[in-house]
Enzyme design. Structure first.
Site, PDB file in Angstrom:
ATOM      1  N   MET A  88       0.853  -1.195   0.000  1.00  0.00           N
ATOM      2  CA  MET A  88       0.000   0.000   0.000  1.00  0.00           C
ATOM      3  C   MET A  88       0.892   1.251   0.000  1.00  0.00           C
ATOM      4  SD  MET A  88      -3.079  -1.330   0.214  1.00  0.00           S
ATOM      5  CE  MET A  88      -4.175  -0.051   0.741  1.00  0.00           C
ATOM      6  N   ASN A  89       0.434   2.286  -0.650  1.00  0.00           N
ATOM      7  CA  ASN A  89       1.126   3.582  -0.693  1.00  0.00           C
ATOM      8  C   ASN A  89       2.434   3.568  -1.480  1.00  0.00           C
ATOM      9  OD1 ASN A  89      -0.901   4.768   0.869  1.00  0.00           O
ATOM     10  ND2 ASN A  89       0.126   4.203   2.766  1.00  0.00           N
TER      11      ASN A  89
ATOM     12  N   GLY B 115       2.468   3.919  -4.725  1.00  0.00           N
ATOM     13  CA  GLY B 115       2.251   4.756  -5.907  1.00  0.00           C
ATOM     14  C   GLY B 115       1.742   4.021  -7.131  1.00  0.00           C
ATOM     15  N   LYS B 116       1.185   2.841  -6.945  1.00  0.00           N
ATOM     16  CA  LYS B 116       0.729   2.035  -8.082  1.00  0.00           C
ATOM     17  C   LYS B 116      -0.312   2.764  -8.933  1.00  0.00           C
ATOM     18  CE  LYS B 116      -0.507  -1.247  -5.287  1.00  0.00           C
ATOM     19  NZ  LYS B 116      -0.065  -0.642  -4.028  1.00  0.00           N
TER      20      LYS B 116
ATOM     21  N   ASP C 225      -6.030  -1.540 -12.776  1.00  0.00           N
ATOM     22  CA  ASP C 225      -5.727  -1.209 -11.387  1.00  0.00           C
ATOM     23  C   ASP C 225      -6.319  -2.290 -10.483  1.00  0.00           C
ATOM     24  OD1 ASP C 225      -4.516   0.456  -9.498  1.00  0.00           O
ATOM     25  OD2 ASP C 225      -6.346   1.599  -9.144  1.00  0.00           O
ATOM     26  N   GLU C 226      -5.734  -2.455  -9.300  1.00  0.00           N
ATOM     27  CA  GLU C 226      -6.202  -3.428  -8.305  1.00  0.00           C
ATOM     28  C   GLU C 226      -6.307  -4.831  -8.907  1.00  0.00           C
ATOM     29  OE1 GLU C 226      -6.080  -2.483  -5.339  1.00  0.00           O
ATOM     30  OE2 GLU C 226      -6.435  -0.311  -5.392  1.00  0.00           O
TER      31      GLU C 226
ATOM     32  N   CYS D 210       9.411   2.782  10.137  1.00  0.00           N
ATOM     33  CA  CYS D 210      10.749   2.683  10.733  1.00  0.00           C
ATOM     34  C   CYS D 210      11.857   3.011   9.732  1.00  0.00           C
ATOM     35  CB  CYS D 210      10.973   1.275  11.306  1.00  0.00           C
ATOM     36  SG  CYS D 210      11.208   0.014  10.042  1.00  0.00           S
TER      37      CYS D 210
ATOM     38  N   CYS E 230       7.326  -3.060   7.135  1.00  0.00           N
ATOM     39  CA  CYS E 230       8.409  -3.994   6.855  1.00  0.00           C
ATOM     40  C   CYS E 230       8.113  -5.298   7.603  1.00  0.00           C
ATOM     41  CB  CYS E 230       9.750  -3.407   7.292  1.00  0.00           C
ATOM     42  SG  CYS E 230       9.957  -3.317   9.094  1.00  0.00           S
TER      43      CYS E 230
END
Length: 190
Positions: A11-12, A14-15, A84-85, A144, A180
């Protein structure tokens, strides 16, 4: 020669923004693109919506029983199909995407998640990993600072590994955060 591409990331990463950029670039060169998404993605209704505020109306919605090859073969002068998705596609629909590439010579670029919030593969993503000519990881970072690989699900702000595989971000108090492996398993073991 056309190819089937799978661009995945947490997620996040930039796809969707990159899909919209690809569509724009094709159109700036006078080429016709088709933009689609699976019907399981209810976010934005008939639009593709990026978290950075970009959006675009799709050309068609892919329902679980749709034959994507049959939909695309009826269209004229298509230079590229962007999806997308893509994790929400049925495996047979991924096979149909390969047919589009091979039989119609139209490049297909799919954007999506590789795994769910339990680190399990989505059926559509698994099939894309098996078939795609080109597989590209889109990277993002964890809070992190390490490379995020997992999609942590939160309900009302609380981390969870319970529930159905599909829950759309922003609906029913569900949010996701890229983590992560270290931070993900730290939360699992809390």
């Amino acid at each position: 020669m056309a190819k089937l591409y799978f661009r995945y990331g947490a997620m996040n990463s930039g796809k969707t923004a990159l899909l919209l950029q690809a569509a724009y670039n094709y159109e700036q060169q006078g080429m016709k693109v088709l933009v689609a998404k699976p019907s399981k993605d209810t976010k934005g209704n008939l639009n593709i919506v990026s978290r950075i505020g970009l959006e675009r109306k799709i050309n068609f919605l892919i329902r679980p029983d749709d034959n994507v090859f049959n939909i695309v073969k009826k269209k004229k002068n298509i230079s590229c199909l962007l999806i997308d998705e893509a994790q929400f596609l049925e495996p047979i629909q991924v096979d149909q995407l390969m047919e589009i590439v091979v039989k119609l010579n139209i490049p297909v670029i799919c954007y999506g998640l590789r795994t769910d919030f339990k680190t399990r593969g989505f059926p559509g993503s698994t099939r894309l990993l098996e078939l795609a000519h080109t597989i590209e990881e889109m990277k993002t970072i964890c809070t992190c600072g390490r490379k995020a690989m997992y999609n942590a699900r939160f309900i009302n702000g609380k981390f969870t590994v319970e529930g159905d595989q599909v829950a759309i971000d922003g609906e029913n108090s569900v949010t996701y955060e890229p983590l992560c492996p270290h931070c993900y398993y730290e939360k699992v073991n809390q």
